[in-house]
Design an enzyme around this catalytic site. Sequence first.
Site, short mmCIF file in Angstrom:
data_model
loop_
_atom_site.label_atom_id
_atom_site.label_comp_id
_atom_site.label_asym_id
_atom_site.label_seq_id
_atom_site.Cartn_x
_atom_site.Cartn_y
_atom_site.Cartn_z
N LYS A 57 -12.43 -2.42 1.19
CA LYS A 57 -12.74 -1.01 0.91
C LYS A 57 -13.39 -0.35 2.12
O LYS A 57 -13.02 0.74 2.52
CB LYS A 57 -13.65 -0.90 -0.32
N CYS A 111 7.20 6.82 2.32
CA CYS A 111 7.16 8.28 2.43
C CYS A 111 7.28 8.91 1.06
O CYS A 111 7.53 8.22 0.07
CB CYS A 111 8.33 8.74 3.29
N TRP A 128 5.37 8.32 6.34
CA TRP A 128 4.55 7.19 6.77
C TRP A 128 5.44 6.46 7.78
O TRP A 128 6.41 5.80 7.40
CB TRP A 128 4.22 6.28 5.59
N GLU A 183 -12.77 -7.79 -1.51
CA GLU A 183 -12.44 -6.41 -1.91
C GLU A 183 -13.43 -5.42 -1.29
O GLU A 183 -13.05 -4.36 -0.78
CB GLU A 183 -12.41 -6.29 -3.44
N ARG A 228 1.50 9.28 -0.40
CA ARG A 228 2.51 8.26 -0.06
C ARG A 228 2.73 8.16 1.45
O ARG A 228 3.43 7.26 1.90
CB ARG A 228 3.83 8.59 -0.74
N HIS A 236 -20.19 -22.10 8.31
CA HIS A 236 -19.20 -22.85 9.11
C HIS A 236 -18.50 -21.96 10.13
O HIS A 236 -17.43 -22.31 10.63
CB HIS A 236 -18.16 -23.49 8.17
N ASN A 291 13.44 7.84 2.34
CA ASN A 291 12.27 6.96 2.18
C ASN A 291 12.80 5.53 2.16
O ASN A 291 13.61 5.18 1.30
CB ASN A 291 11.53 7.26 0.87
N GLY A 292 12.38 4.73 3.11
CA GLY A 292 12.87 3.35 3.18
C GLY A 292 13.10 2.95 4.62
O GLY A 292 12.57 3.57 5.54
N LYS A 306 -0.23 4.88 -0.20
CA LYS A 306 -0.64 4.41 -1.52
C LYS A 306 0.06 3.12 -1.91
O LYS A 306 -0.51 2.24 -2.54
CB LYS A 306 -0.39 5.49 -2.57
N GLU A 348 -10.74 0.05 4.84
CA GLU A 348 -9.70 1.03 4.47
C GLU A 348 -10.16 2.47 4.72
O GLU A 348 -9.42 3.27 5.28
CB GLU A 348 -9.35 0.91 2.99
C1 BG6 Z 1 -1.43 -0.59 -0.10
C2 BG6 Z 1 -2.46 0.34 -0.73
O1 BG6 Z 1 -0.43 0.15 0.55
O2 BG6 Z 1 -0.79 -1.39 -1.11
C3 BG6 Z 1 -3.49 -0.50 -1.44
O3 BG6 Z 1 -3.07 1.14 0.29
C4 BG6 Z 1 -2.81 -1.41 -2.47
O4 BG6 Z 1 -4.44 0.32 -2.08
C5 BG6 Z 1 -1.66 -2.22 -1.87
O5 BG6 Z 1 -3.76 -2.29 -2.99
C6 BG6 Z 1 -0.82 -2.85 -2.95
O6 BG6 Z 1 -0.23 -1.85 -3.73
P1 BG6 Z 1 0.21 -2.07 -5.26
O7 BG6 Z 1 0.66 -0.72 -5.67
O8 BG6 Z 1 1.31 -3.07 -5.25
O9 BG6 Z 1 -0.98 -2.53 -6.02
#
Ligand code: BG6
Length: 626
Positions: free
Chosen positions: A503, A2, A75, A499, A28, A522, A101-102, A621, A506
């Site tokens: 993407k 959060c 979050w 990746e 966040r 396979h 937050n936590g 994030k 995500e």
């Molecule tokens: C996720 C993010 O929560 O954490 C991703 O949405 C990120 O974008 C991943 O790659 C790892 O985060 P960080 O800050 O440790 O690179």
Amino acid sequence: MCGIVGYIGQNDTAKSVVIEGLTRLEYRGYDSAGISIKTEDGFKTIKTTGGVDNLYEILPEDLDSGNIAIGHTRWATHGAPSEANAHPHVSMHGTISLVHNGIIENYETLKTQLIKEGYKFKSETDSEVLANWIEFHYNRNYSEHENDLSNAIRLALRDVVGAYAILVTETHYNQMIAVRKSSPLCIGIGDGEYVIASDATPIIEHTRDIIYLEDDQMAVISLDGGLAGNPDIHILDVENQTVPLDVEKVTMELESIEKGGYDTFMLKEIFEQPSAISNTIRGRLTLSAEDDLMMGGVENVMPQLLRAQKIFIIACGTSWHAALIGKTIIETLCRIPVEVDYASEFRYRKPIIKQGDVLMSISQSGETADTKAAMEMAKEKGATLFGIVNVVGSSIARMSDSGIYTHSGTEIGVASTKAFTGQLAAVTLIAIKMAKQLGSITNENYADLKRSLALIPKKMSAVLLQKEEIFKIADEYSKPEYRDFLYLGRGINFPIALEGALKLKEVSYVHAEGYPAGEMKHGPIALVDENCPSVFIAPTDKSYDKVLSNMQEIKARGGKVIAIVTEGDAAMSKIADHVIEIPKTDDLLTPMLTCIPLQLLSYRIAVNLGKNVDKPRNLAKSVTVE
Ligand code: BG6
């Protein structure tokens, strides 16, 4: 994870500072939000589901701004997004208001005790339990003559297990208390005012003087002149001893947290990659064959790096893909074995870590709890901790024995883009420097690699010029029938397939899988039909011919193929339905170019599907809870 923010100060601006601060912190977590303003008759608390915009809309016109306020953007961990579960949580008797937050791991135990004491709960959250637990301790010891909320919080936290960054305000005194354990918290020191937040983004428009709270530290900020006549703010350690104020200067620029004319942060950050990589290599990379790469953070632990029997690299999400590429680059150039792991797995699989081993942590935010926990475990076993981090002053940077910043600038878009390529450039610089010292590459190879790396920003710009062509391809595949995508690559570009798939998942919520192209036959080839497009990452490197045959296997089954190829590659364009060219570069550096078309492809498909690319559902994030 959060975002929390608080304002306490002489100015009657608490409401606006906190609301603006929440807007800055929304990356966040954004499933619900709330604010609590201290007034004469207690707290005025407004909460809602959805983003800060929703909160803004429901704020009563006549709401006082006040001198003290706290806010939260969520979050969800305990309890679905709802008004009741949103923060701030005001304790049952109304004495305190809290944002958290936590995660409180033993909240059920505390809740049971509180219920015995007659407490009732309005939400399903662990955080409300914490608010009531603190109130319970405060009211039990409260005396009119002594302002001891800080003692009550200290007493209460003794029984709390978990991670927390909290801001607490109360009805009796004009003060705010901030406590940090594992989750990040920093304090902006303004002129007679303080802005306290999860990171610096809500602070820089008010002041550049900042204190990063360390674990188990408590800040007591009082408008009533502090304890025993001390200045407005003081920080206490776990022994309740006052610690000196360690004020630092924030270098983050305001425009770095603005969209700068782009529709979204994600698109802005994709286009910032050429300048971001220039920042990563600036002052570190010189082109002469003799000159060494200037990286103090690497020099600090060079002996440990060079004699390491093994290097572990741990990370999460997109950073884990950078770790996989880092493994190939370090092993190829330095011939030192590298083991890569998801940080969340590493900790619990009892890895064999020996004294002298090096553990590299790759993290954009520097706050990801899984990565931090794995570092703590490796530290106990005697490993040297090396951090590759983007956010300056973050926990992982502070926990590491040494490390380097990627200098990619603030990354707001939840799906990582420029920080990823920054991580690739950083691990490449480290590997080249180590290889030079080890003598595992020739001077010629050393000079070539430096030259190739220096040309990457320009080559990235060349790829970005194809935005419209890439968007056209994306438009063709933004239709409901395309619900599954396969991403395929070999060698150093297999992680780019992972990746690319991540993407798309995500930001568009379309299912996608990344696979080594050789592995496709396979199993995953079973998915292939005219509605399951395959995206091949196929630059002309040593596995090129094999990728070509894999592509023919897909075409033979009626699959559509989008191929990322090296410019001038005629063979692929004969087979693939669509080709996107990247400039030629060293095989080890191709990932920094091949990932860009995949970023743009997923971006455009998501926009076409009407998704919020900067704040994708269910994501944050970085996640500061395990
Ligand atoms: C996720 C993010 O929560 O954490 C991703 O949405 C990120 O974008 C991943 O790659 C790892 O985060 P960080 O800050 O440790 O690179």
